[in-house]
Design an enzyme around this catalytic site. Sequence first.
Site: not given
Ligand SMILES: Cc1cc2nc3c(=O)[nH]c(=O)nc-3n(C[C@H](O)[C@H](O)[C@H](O)COP(=O)(O)OP(=O)(O)OC[C@H]3O[C@@H](n4cnc5c(N)ncnc54)[C@H](O)[C@@H]3O)c2cc1C
Length: 483
Positions: A401, A50, A46, A340, A41
């Site tokens: 670019c 926030h 975006s 955020s 994700t």
């Molecule tokens: C459309 C959209 C808009 C957003 N806009 C904003 C914004 O403007 N501002 C904001 O604050 N937040 C925003 N968010 C939310 C933000 O992007 C997420 O909260 C954040 O990126 C989550 O990070 P994470 O590390 O939890 O998840 P991820 O980045 O998904 O990381 C999880 C990781 O776990 C790995 N994984 C999964 N399963 C396994 C497994 N079994 N074994 C080993 N590895 C595994 C995956 O490959 C991945 O790399 C938005 C999200 C989306 C989709």
Amino acid sequence: MLYDVAIIGAGVVGGLIARELSRYRLKIVMVERSHDVAMGTTKANSAIVHAGYDAECGSLKAKLNVEGSRMMESLCRKLGVKYLRNGSLVVAYRPQDMERIGKLYERGKKNGVEGLEILDTEKLHQMEPSLSQEAVGALFAPSGAIVCPYELNIAAVGNAMDNGAELLLDWEVTKITEDGDGYTLWSGENHLSARYVINASGVYADHVAAMVGDSSFTIRPRKGQYMLLDHDCVGSVTHTLFNVPNELGKGILVTPTVDQNLLLGPTAEDQEDREDVSTTPEGLEKVQENARKVIPSVNLRGVITAFAGLRAVGSTGDFIIESPRQGFWNVAGIESPGLSSAPAIAVYVTELLAGQGLLLEEKEDFMEERVAVHRFNELSMEEKNRVIRENPLYGHVICRCESITEGEIVEAIRQNPGARDLDGVKRRTRAGMGRCQGGFCGPLVTEILSRELGIPLEKVTKFGGGSYLNVGKTREEHIHEND
Ligand SMILES: Cc1cc2nc3c(=O)[nH]c(=O)nc-3n(C[C@H](O)[C@H](O)[C@H](O)COP(=O)(O)OP(=O)(O)OC[C@H]3O[C@@H](n4cnc5c(N)ncnc54)[C@H](O)[C@@H]3O)c2cc1C
């Protein structure tokens, strides 16, 4: 191998937790199923920091958003990540929406957001002159900001690694077993053990929790589609422009990025599939329709790419940061404002682990700062000349670019966590992010990757797995080989 802490998932949340823990004398490992970090994700969102007026008062989302937003600027400075406090506007287009704006203002104040202001029509148009004449007022949050999410993710993981944490890529946790003093994580036949495990696996967090018998929550992917416009389309837009939010989230926005592109999106579409990040004509039409409504003069011919990301929407409505068993922590349902909040989540989780018995002894040699890849394009002429004298590879422009040099690409491959594929170079340097989307520089970057990684050209991939860029040889090459 016995670790103190194993983190499943090296997204921005897992990466920042690893960085926070790496302040202490601990043996830490991050395990990531993808070929690189920032592939979930965190790669496609975006990119807004926030302010914190959106989340329900008293929720973890509200608390960690406001704290994270306060920490973000200084964190980005330390990690060499692009950040800009551009301020955000929630714009009302109908007089009756001003009531909702008032509620957001009150909620923001209760959440502790500083500097909120309700703008009347005149002040709003003064601040954002290209905004539609239909706009009647707005909530202004001066602490709203923009950041580069994948840069932050890569820098967090890199800084954690520079401080001794380990990263295992292509390591998907498929099974977890409990033993006397912790857990054993399995990836096929490979395994490692840790006393504490953090489940930061994004859209798969409920699957991973189920591996220790925890079925207290579920995750539902919600797709968001985007369009990215070239640098010359930003025009006079300076703030992040939200619509009044609805039950599916903050709605479709228009915002400049830290790299001076214009970003439009996202849609909000619930789906079952946890991998499908395709874009659709209907989704992109919605995004364009909104952009025209917000900025009537927007130049939609300047679109350089479209993409989608998946929100990990948790079944509880709030961030799920809980320990279903001693030593095992879910950091799940980290949908927006997860980016955020990530700096504050990292500190919060570290405190929770300490409360459960993890000994935190500070390291004297913790390196808080990380040297970012040189941004050649941003240097003064004098600095450019100096850098080229020291290393002539900075005099060789590879991506026209975005003006990215060979020196920057080599740096991105060599530093922690090094780029191992074409998209990895793109996220670390911006080579291939411009109008031609890598059409010109792609083959050159492929050659550099092959040389630096010591692998044949045919083994270089776009994003790991079977995404090979060169398959087989041309007839001419065969003839030369047989000469
Ligand atoms: C459309 C959209 C808009 C957003 N806009 C904003 C914004 O403007 N501002 C904001 O604050 N937040 C925003 N968010 C939310 C933000 O992007 C997420 O909260 C954040 O990126 C989550 O990070 P994470 O590390 O939890 O998840 P991820 O980045 O998904 O990381 C999880 C990781 O776990 C790995 N994984 C999964 N399963 C396994 C497994 N079994 N074994 C080993 N590895 C595994 C995956 O490959 C991945 O790399 C938005 C999200 C989306 C989709």
